[in-house]
Design an enzyme around this catalytic site. Structure first.
Site, mmCIF file in Angstrom:
data_model
loop_
_atom_site.group_PDB
_atom_site.id
_atom_site.type_symbol
_atom_site.label_atom_id
_atom_site.label_comp_id
_atom_site.label_asym_id
_atom_site.label_seq_id
_atom_site.Cartn_x
_atom_site.Cartn_y
_atom_site.Cartn_z
ATOM 1 N N ASP A 158 0.864 -1.187 0.000
ATOM 2 C CA ASP A 158 0.000 0.000 0.000
ATOM 3 C C ASP A 158 0.894 1.228 0.000
ATOM 4 O O ASP A 158 1.543 1.535 1.012
ATOM 5 C CB ASP A 158 -0.895 0.006 1.245
ATOM 6 C CG ASP A 158 -1.948 -1.098 1.226
ATOM 7 O OD1 ASP A 158 -1.686 -2.149 0.609
ATOM 8 O OD2 ASP A 158 -3.014 -0.904 1.831
ATOM 9 N N LYS A 161 -6.938 3.289 -3.284
ATOM 10 C CA LYS A 161 -7.349 3.294 -1.882
ATOM 11 C C LYS A 161 -7.587 4.726 -1.442
ATOM 12 O O LYS A 161 -6.856 5.640 -1.833
ATOM 13 C CB LYS A 161 -6.242 2.634 -1.050
ATOM 14 C CG LYS A 161 -6.456 2.615 0.450
ATOM 15 C CD LYS A 161 -5.292 1.897 1.129
ATOM 16 C CE LYS A 161 -5.330 2.013 2.642
ATOM 17 N NZ LYS A 161 -4.184 1.334 3.295
ATOM 18 N N LYS A 183 -10.328 0.159 -2.351
ATOM 19 C CA LYS A 183 -10.173 -0.051 -0.915
ATOM 20 C C LYS A 183 -10.442 1.240 -0.151
ATOM 21 O O LYS A 183 -9.624 2.150 -0.165
ATOM 22 C CB LYS A 183 -8.761 -0.557 -0.589
ATOM 23 C CG LYS A 183 -8.521 -0.766 0.911
ATOM 24 C CD LYS A 183 -7.127 -1.285 1.193
ATOM 25 C CE LYS A 183 -6.848 -1.368 2.693
ATOM 26 N NZ LYS A 183 -5.472 -1.890 2.988
#
Length: 337
Positions: A174, A237, A273
Site C-alpha cells: 500500500d 485506496k 479499498k
C-alpha cells in the site's frame, strides 16, 4: 435458519473461490482524458445520500453480507508501539476471525473463513508473513510503504522501502502518492512515480493510497484515481487513516466511477479499498452496497474490494453473535484482535 445452511453449498465458492483476474498492466498516460473531467459535487452528494436507502439487508441476509465483509477486510495495525507479539496476535485473529462456536453454528465451511490480509508497517512484515505461513497462506500480507503516511520522502528511498517489504514477505504493498503532485496537477510526474512503484513491487500487488482528505477537491480525486490506474495500480485506496477526512461515501462514489470508466475503456478491472473511519457493521454494509450498486457483483470479493480497518471485525463478530444467540455479547465474551 442458519446462514451456514442457507449459503453452504450454493455460495461457498462466492466467499472462497479466488478468481483468475488479469492484473491491470496500466496504459499510456492520456492527459486529455484526465483533464477533461469535472465532478459535479451536488450530484455526487445526492447520489451518495440515496445509496443507503436503496437496499436493506436483515436477518440471515445481513449475517451473510457481514461474513462477506470479513473476507474483504485488511486487518490493520499501524501503531508506533507495534511489536512482533501484537502482530502475531493479529495474525491469529486474521486466520480465525470468528469465535469457534459461532463459526460452527453458521456451518463447517465458515470455520475456514479468513480476512483478506493483515496490513502492517514494513518493519513488521516478517512477523506477519510468519503468521500467514502458519495459517497456510490463506490470507495476504500487506505493507504500507513509500514514506507512509505523508509520502514526503525522496523517490529513491520510497522505492527501496517497497523492495525491502517485498523481500521480507509482503504480497501486497500500500503506497502513498505525493499529494503535492496531485494538488499542482503534475500528472506526468505522478504517473512516472506510480509506474516506478509498480515496477518495484514485482509480483506483489500495488494499492495506491490517494489520501483523499489532502487532495483538495473531488475532481482532483477522480483525476488522481485515473492516473494511478494508468500507471498500473491493482487497487486504488482512499486514505491512510491519518488525514482529517478519510473514507466517505461521496469520495468512494467518485473513485468507483473512475474505476468503472477505466474498465469500460481498457477492459481491465482495478480494485477499490476504502480505509479510515470504518468501524461498525453498518459502515461495512454501506460500502458493500456502494460496490454492488456502482461496480456490480464482480467486484464483491477480496480480489477487487477491500476495507482497511482495525476495530471493524469486533463489531461484525458482535452482530453475528446477536444473530445466533438473540443477544449482544459483552466485551469480555469476544476475543480481542
Amino acid at each position: 435458519e442458519y446462514v451456514g445452511t442457507y449459503f453452504n453449498r450454493k455460495y461457498t465458492q462466492f466467499f472462497f473461490h479466488v478468481k483468475m483476474i488479469s492484473r491491470n498492466p496500466g496504459c499510456d498516460l492520456d492527459l486529455g482524458w484526465v483533464t477533461e473531467t469535472r465532478i459535479n459535487l451536488p450530484s455526487v452528494q445526492r447520489r451518495a445520500a440515496t445509496l443507503a436507502t436503496r437496499r436493506t439487508v436483515k436477518k440471515q441476509w445481513q449475517a451473510a453480507w457481514l461474513l462477506r465483509a470479513i473476507t474483504c477486510t485488511d486487518l490493520t495495525t499501524l501503531g508506533g508501539d507495534d511489536t512482533d507479539g501484537n502482530v502475531s496476535r493479529l495474525c491469529h485473529k486474521a486466520a480465525q476471525p470468528l469465535r469457534q462456536d459461532l463459526a460452527k453454528a453458521l456451518g463447517p465451511w465458515v470455520e475456514e473463513l479468513t480476512v483478506a490480509a493483515v496490513c502492517v508497517y514494513p518493519s513488521r512484515v516478517a512477523a506477519a508473513a510468519a503468521g500467514a505461513r502458519k495459517a497456510g497462506g490463506r490470507y495476504g500480507v500487506a505493507a504500507v510503504a513509500t514514506g507512509f503516511p505523508s509520502g514526503q520522502y525522496p523517490l529513491t528511498t520510497r522505492l527501496e522501502e517497497i523492495k525491502l517489504a517485498v523481500a521480507a514477505g509482503a504480497t501486497e504493498i500500500d503506497v502513498v502518492i505525493n499529494r503535492t503532485l496531485a494538488l499542482l496537477q503534475h500528472w506526468k510526474e505522478l504517473y512516472e512515480e506510480v509506474s516506478a512503484m509498480r515496477a518495484a513491487c514485482g509480483d506483489a500487488h500495488l494499492k495506491v493510497i490517494l489520501a483523499v482528505g489532502e487532495c483538495g477537491s473531488l475532481t482532483t480525486v477522480y483525476r488522481a484515481s485515473l492516473v494511478s490506474m494508468m500507471a498500473g495500480a491493482d487497487f486504488i485506496k482512499t486514505s491512510t487513516g491519518k488525514e482529517g477526512v478519510n473514507a466517505t461515501i461521496p469520495i468512494g462514489l467518485v473513485m468507483c466511477r473512475a474505476i468503472r470508466d477505466y474498465h469500460e475503456r481498457t477492459g481491465y478491472k482495478v480494485g477499490f479499498k476504502p480505509a479510515g473511519g470504518i468501524k461498525t457493521s453498518k459502515d461495512a454494509l454501506s460500502w458493500l452496497i456502494l460496490i454492488k450498486e456502482e461496480l456490480g457483483d464482480e467486484w464483491l470479493n477480496r480480489d477487487l474490494f477491500r476495507m482497511g480497518a482495525s476495530s471493524l471485525l469486533t463489531d461484525i463478530e458482535r452482530q453475528i453473535f446477536h444473530y445466533i444467540t438473540g443477544r449482544y455479547a459483552a466485551a469480555h465474551e469476544l476475543p480481542m484482535p
